[in-house]
Design an enzyme around this catalytic site. Structure first.
Site: not given
Length: 268
Positions: A141, A154
């Site tokens: 990501s 995250y």
């Protein structure tokens, strides 16, 4: 890396980017595609569409990944490309103290977003090195390069995933091991739709199919860093040039997003 006549494994293949990768790779003329997912019924739909095989797999389990590799190689031969694509995103449980999210949630995210890559490399590296090479694609990501407002978990796990991929590429390049990391911002998937509005969507939300197209191009050129949102490279450069400015800017963006939430989504 050309995908023609290659044996490919994709985890998290039942939907989103994983499904798009399977479909796009199939159009490149792969020899076999194995679609792995916790949701094996949905993975079977994907596998049927690409003439491949579905395997039930929890990527947080090393045993499951070993089984996935062995099942694939017994059926189709050596794995050429392993796409460690499955991931999870968790919002901070207590925004007033981002360290307050329970340990079990941290541990599950760590297992899926980091250890899954390690487990795949652990079982496949000896095999790939012995036969002269192989390739890993890690879906990470832009949060692993920049950060993710609203999810310390995250951000932390994705940064760690980048660190492992870098080491994998550095330590085993001369043994024929290729590594690419896929670091998009907003992609129109169930994961994104489950998250509150944030910076991940400010630069335009791409389709999973558009991301898969970028992956094919990136693999062909054997790029380590694949950026479907090219502006991420600019943000990363600015971050490195002036870390304090980056932190300050992200803090301001966090305040802007919080104010927008309080006023029904309107920007100040």
């Amino acid at each position: 890396m050309k995908l023609t006549n290659k044996v490919v494994v994709v985890t998290g293949a039942a939907s989103g980017i994983g499904r798009a990768l399977c479909e796009r790779f199939h159009r490149e003329g792969t020899l076999a595609i194995v679609a792995a997912d916790l949701n094996v019924e949905a993975a079977q739909t994907v596998a049927h569409a690409v003439g491949g095989l579905a395997v039930a797999c929890d990527v947080a389990s090393e045993r499951d990944i070993v089984h996935l590799v062995e099942e694939t190689e017994q059926r189709f031969g050596p794995i050429d490309l392993f796409c460690s694509n499955a991931g999870i995103a968790v919002i901070d449980a207590d925004p007033s103290n981002i360290a307050n999210t329970p340990d079990e949630i941290w541990q599950r995210s760590w297992a899926v977003n980091v250890m899954a890559h390690i487990y795949a490399a652990r079982v496949l590296l000896p095999r790939m090195i012995a036969r002269g090479g192989g390739y890993f694609l890690h879906t990470i990501s832009a949060a692993g390069l920049l950060s993710q407002i609203g999810s310390a978990i995250y951000s932390t796990t994705k940064h760690a995933a980048v660190g492992f991929a870098e080491n994998l590429a550095i330590m085993h390049r001369r043994e024929g091991i290729g590594v690419s990391i896929l670091c998009p911002q907003g992609v129109d998937t169930a994961m994104l739709r489950a998250m509150p509005p944030g910076p991940q969507s400010l630069d335009g939300v791409l389709t999973a199919e558009a991301v898969a197209d970028c992956v094919v191009s990136g693999l062909e050129h054997e790029q380590f860093l694949i950026l479907p949102h090219p502006q991420v490279a600019t943000y990363l450069q600015r971050k490195i040039e002036n870390y304090d400015r980056f932190i300050g800017g992200m803090a301001k963006l966090k305040a802007t997003l919080a104010h927008g939430a309080e006023t029904g989504g309107r920007r100040p």
